[in-house]
Design a protein around this motif. Sequence first.
Motif, PDB file in Angstrom:
ATOM      1  N   LYS A  78      23.192  22.548 -41.664  1.00  6.91           N
ATOM      2  CA  LYS A  78      21.922  22.659 -40.964  1.00  6.91           C
ATOM      3  C   LYS A  78      22.003  23.584 -39.762  1.00  6.91           C
ATOM      4  O   LYS A  78      21.005  24.163 -39.342  1.00  6.91           O
ATOM      5  N   SER A  79      23.164  23.723 -39.173  1.00  6.11           N
ATOM      6  CA  SER A  79      23.329  24.562 -37.986  1.00  6.11           C
ATOM      7  C   SER A  79      24.644  25.311 -38.071  1.00  6.11           C
ATOM      8  O   SER A  79      25.546  24.940 -38.829  1.00  6.11           O
ATOM      9  N   GLY A  80      24.746  26.380 -37.284  1.00  5.87           N
ATOM     10  CA  GLY A  80      26.005  27.105 -37.192  1.00  5.87           C
ATOM     11  C   GLY A  80      26.980  26.375 -36.293  1.00  5.87           C
ATOM     12  O   GLY A  80      26.634  25.373 -35.650  1.00  5.87           O
ATOM     13  N   ILE A  81      28.208  26.875 -36.215  1.00 10.98           N
ATOM     14  CA  ILE A  81      29.229  26.193 -35.428  1.00 10.98           C
ATOM     15  C   ILE A  81      30.049  27.203 -34.637  1.00 10.98           C
ATOM     16  O   ILE A  81      30.351  28.298 -35.123  1.00 10.98           O
ATOM     17  N   ARG A  82      30.354  26.840 -33.398  1.00 16.71           N
ATOM     18  CA  ARG A  82      31.267  27.621 -32.558  1.00 16.71           C
ATOM     19  C   ARG A  82      32.440  26.728 -32.174  1.00 16.71           C
ATOM     20  O   ARG A  82      32.246  25.618 -31.673  1.00 16.71           O
ATOM     21  N   ILE A  83      33.648  27.214 -32.431  1.00 15.97           N
ATOM     22  CA  ILE A  83      34.858  26.449 -32.125  1.00 15.97           C
ATOM     23  C   ILE A  83      35.748  27.307 -31.233  1.00 15.97           C
ATOM     24  O   ILE A  83      35.998  28.478 -31.529  1.00 15.97           O
ATOM     25  N   GLU A  84      36.227  26.713 -30.140  1.00 11.77           N
ATOM     26  CA  GLU A  84      37.142  27.421 -29.238  1.00 11.77           C
ATOM     27  C   GLU A  84      38.402  26.591 -29.072  1.00 11.77           C
ATOM     28  O   GLU A  84      38.350  25.419 -28.702  1.00 11.77           O
ATOM     29  N   LEU A  85      39.536  27.204 -29.343  1.00 13.08           N
ATOM     30  CA  LEU A  85      40.838  26.530 -29.240  1.00 13.08           C
ATOM     31  C   LEU A  85      41.672  27.202 -28.161  1.00 13.08           C
ATOM     32  O   LEU A  85      41.840  28.424 -28.173  1.00 13.08           O
ATOM     33  N   LEU A  86      42.194  26.401 -27.251  1.00  9.52           N
ATOM     34  CA  LEU A  86      43.150  26.895 -26.255  1.00  9.52           C
ATOM     35  C   LEU A  86      44.556  26.731 -26.833  1.00  9.52           C
ATOM     36  O   LEU A  86      45.042  25.612 -27.009  1.00  9.52           O
ATOM     37  N   VAL A  87      45.193  27.843 -27.145  1.00 12.60           N
ATOM     38  CA  VAL A  87      46.531  27.833 -27.736  1.00 12.60           C
ATOM     39  C   VAL A  87      47.552  27.853 -26.602  1.00 12.60           C
ATOM     40  O   VAL A  87      47.681  28.840 -25.877  1.00 12.60           O
ATOM     41  N   LYS A  88      48.289  26.738 -26.449  1.00 13.38           N
ATOM     42  CA  LYS A  88      49.200  26.596 -25.304  1.00 13.38           C
ATOM     43  C   LYS A  88      50.665  26.515 -25.703  1.00 13.38           C
ATOM     44  O   LYS A  88      51.542  26.762 -24.881  1.00 13.38           O
ATOM     45  N   SER A  89      50.951  26.122 -26.946  1.00 13.58           N
ATOM     46  CA  SER A  89      52.339  25.916 -27.350  1.00 13.58           C
ATOM     47  C   SER A  89      52.558  26.439 -28.764  1.00 13.58           C
ATOM     48  O   SER A  89      51.614  26.805 -29.462  1.00 13.58           O
ATOM     49  N   VAL A  90      53.822  26.443 -29.179  1.00 12.52           N
ATOM     50  CA  VAL A  90      54.170  26.917 -30.519  1.00 12.52           C
ATOM     51  C   VAL A  90      53.544  26.027 -31.587  1.00 12.52           C
ATOM     52  O   VAL A  90      53.145  26.505 -32.657  1.00 12.52           O
ATOM     53  N   SER A  91      53.428  24.716 -31.302  1.00 12.98           N
ATOM     54  CA  SER A  91      52.827  23.817 -32.287  1.00 12.98           C
ATOM     55  C   SER A  91      51.362  24.156 -32.534  1.00 12.98           C
ATOM     56  O   SER A  91      50.847  23.938 -33.633  1.00 12.98           O
ATOM     57  N   ASP A  92      50.678  24.715 -31.529  1.00 12.27           N
ATOM     58  CA  ASP A  92      49.279  25.104 -31.721  1.00 12.27           C
ATOM     59  C   ASP A  92      49.149  26.266 -32.698  1.00 12.27           C
ATOM     60  O   ASP A  92      48.099  26.441 -33.330  1.00 12.27           O
ATOM     61  N   LEU A  93      50.204  27.082 -32.820  1.00 11.22           N
ATOM     62  CA  LEU A  93      50.168  28.192 -33.767  1.00 11.22           C
ATOM     63  C   LEU A  93      50.139  27.701 -35.214  1.00 11.22           C
ATOM     64  O   LEU A  93      49.743  28.441 -36.117  1.00 11.22           O
ATOM     65  N   ASN A  94      50.558  26.441 -35.426  1.00  2.57           N
ATOM     66  CA  ASN A  94      50.599  25.885 -36.781  1.00  2.57           C
ATOM     67  C   ASN A  94      49.318  25.149 -37.154  1.00  2.57           C
ATOM     68  O   ASN A  94      49.237  24.579 -38.244  1.00  2.57           O
ATOM     69  N   ARG A  95      48.326  25.135 -36.285  1.00  4.01           N
ATOM     70  CA  ARG A  95      47.075  24.456 -36.620  1.00  4.01           C
ATOM     71  C   ARG A  95      46.387  25.156 -37.779  1.00  4.01           C
ATOM     72  O   ARG A  95      46.275  26.379 -37.798  1.00  4.01           O
ATOM     73  N   ARG A  96      45.871  24.373 -38.715  1.00  2.00           N
ATOM     74  CA  ARG A  96      45.151  24.936 -39.849  1.00  2.00           C
ATOM     75  C   ARG A  96      43.794  25.485 -39.400  1.00  2.00           C
ATOM     76  O   ARG A  96      43.119  24.895 -38.560  1.00  2.00           O
ATOM     77  N   VAL A  97      43.427  26.588 -39.990  1.00  2.00           N
ATOM     78  CA  VAL A  97      42.135  27.221 -39.730  1.00  2.00           C
ATOM     79  C   VAL A  97      41.473  27.492 -41.074  1.00  2.00           C
ATOM     80  O   VAL A  97      42.071  28.122 -41.947  1.00  2.00           O
ATOM     81  N   VAL A  98      40.260  27.000 -41.234  1.00  2.58           N
ATOM     82  CA  VAL A  98      39.476  27.264 -42.437  1.00  2.58           C
ATOM     83  C   VAL A  98      38.347  28.211 -42.055  1.00  2.58           C
ATOM     84  O   VAL A  98      37.547  27.903 -41.173  1.00  2.58           O
ATOM     85  N   ARG A  99      38.307  29.360 -42.715  1.00  3.49           N
ATOM     86  CA  ARG A  99      37.290  30.371 -42.418  1.00  3.49           C
ATOM     87  C   ARG A  99      36.449  30.637 -43.656  1.00  3.49           C
ATOM     88  O   ARG A  99      36.979  30.807 -44.747  1.00  3.49           O
ATOM     89  N   SER A 100      35.135  30.662 -43.471  1.00  2.00           N
ATOM     90  CA  SER A 100      34.257  31.055 -44.568  1.00  2.00           C
ATOM     91  C   SER A 100      34.000  32.560 -44.484  1.00  2.00           C
ATOM     92  O   SER A 100      34.427  33.237 -43.538  1.00  2.00           O
ATOM     93  N   ASP A 101      33.266  33.074 -45.464  1.00  2.32           N
ATOM     94  CA  ASP A 101      32.939  34.506 -45.469  1.00  2.32           C
ATOM     95  C   ASP A 101      31.996  34.897 -44.336  1.00  2.32           C
ATOM     96  O   ASP A 101      31.842  36.083 -44.039  1.00  2.32           O
ATOM     97  N   PHE A 102      31.368  33.909 -43.698  1.00  6.76           N
ATOM     98  CA  PHE A 102      30.367  34.194 -42.674  1.00  6.76           C
ATOM     99  C   PHE A 102      30.890  33.890 -41.272  1.00  6.76           C
ATOM    100  O   PHE A 102      30.119  33.658 -40.347  1.00  6.76           O
ATOM    101  N   SER A 103      32.202  33.897 -41.099  1.00  5.80           N
ATOM    102  CA  SER A 103      32.797  33.576 -39.804  1.00  5.80           C
ATOM    103  C   SER A 103      33.326  34.829 -39.118  1.00  5.80           C
ATOM    104  O   SER A 103      33.701  35.808 -39.761  1.00  5.80           O
ATOM    105  N   SER A 104      33.328  34.786 -37.792  1.00  8.09           N
ATOM    106  CA  SER A 104      33.917  35.849 -36.982  1.00  8.09           C
ATOM    107  C   SER A 104      34.941  35.223 -36.044  1.00  8.09           C
ATOM    108  O   SER A 104      34.811  34.057 -35.650  1.00  8.09           O
TER     109      SER A 104
END
Length: 452
Positions: free
Chosen positions: A85-111
Amino acid sequence: MSSSAPMDGEETPASAQPIFKEINADQTDEVVEIESACLSCFKTGTTRLLPTKIPFFREVVLMSFKCDHCGATNNELQSASEIQKSGIRIELLVKSVSDLNRRVVRSDFSSLTIPEVELEIPVQSQKGEVTTVEGIIERTITGLSQDQEKRRIDHPTEAASIDAYIERLRKLKEMEVPFHLQLEDISGNSFIENPFGLTTDPQLKTKHFTRTKEQNEQLGLYEQNHEDSHLLKPIAEDEWPIENLHGEVLQFKTNCPNCNAPCETNMKLTNIPHFKEVVIMATVCGSCGHKTNEVKSGGGIEPQGVRFKVRIVDKEDLTRDVLKSETCSLSIPELDLDVGPHALCGRFTTVEGLLVAMRDQLDGAFFHDSADDTSKTQMHRFLETFELVMKLEHVITLVLDDPAGNTYVQSLSDDDAEPDNRLEVEKYDRTFEHNEELGLNDMKTENYEEAT
């Protein structure tokens, strides 16, 4: 005519088999292979398709192509869910090496944007994918490194600038300084992993926004032409009185939200005593056994938001009836647990039912296989504490906050002279952010029949 469940010894029809299974389940038999043309050598390669579910997210189709002739490979992701129903904005503060391993799911309509290095990946410049924060950086480095050898000969100045920028990207992976990863998706089908499950992640901020007309058209969603609006004939009140729906159970065909197999949803319009009219929808899947109990408000948004604080001391508190709307968020301050409105849908249940739903979602959908040992230990400790709460060995406060005002918690006292001391009800004025989240700031309530 409704279909019945298969008897013992009978095979479940293929149409009733679960289509999307959990991502950490054994899905080897679910992979579909088809022959595809390779765009590099124009010979025949193989594309493998896997429909799966991502915990705390939704259904997706993973696609992997490989050509045995030239070695070309390609991995893509397609969302199998409807446009949100609505778009989404997500902001992640990457502070450590473990944050580099977070999964990211991107659709074709994401920037994607990383402001610290002035990196911007616009919409549809890359195909949808399931990756990690490090994978995004590495894929960008790979893309920039292509043709660098030739570029150093033909355009040495440009090649030197690209080399310097690639070095800046590599330093991001070394985590010398924190940086922000900003993801925006107008379809609402993108996601960044929260390793804490339903608990609030202070490094992760999520906000939903209303799409513009241009963004809807980009998704293929078009508004009705005002010139054709006269073709729609409204139903007269005496033709379909609302009283006829009370006590009647309506059924309509749908797909299971857990496995996407065909099933039926039962819907009933009812009145909650001392509250308002609501629509209760219940679905039972004959394929995977998944059950849902979803509630939609039968009225509009209230003038004020409402906040309930329930002190859970004994079993009587666990039996309180609760109507949680789809806009209501939950929290337990003693456990630092915060559940957003989108994690648990609207439902009519009890306090114990809400706690069980939160526990099951934490325990059932957590990344058990891929989580690091520290995260597994923290989650295990948290679930043990949660079990003590369910046994009433810990006194907690359950907070239900609904800016739309469509949530209700039963009081154990019917006498106003003796108020319920373990239930606190607070009504408050919504903020601009609350109205923005509910879509009220853009709503036209006067002269709305005029074209804008």
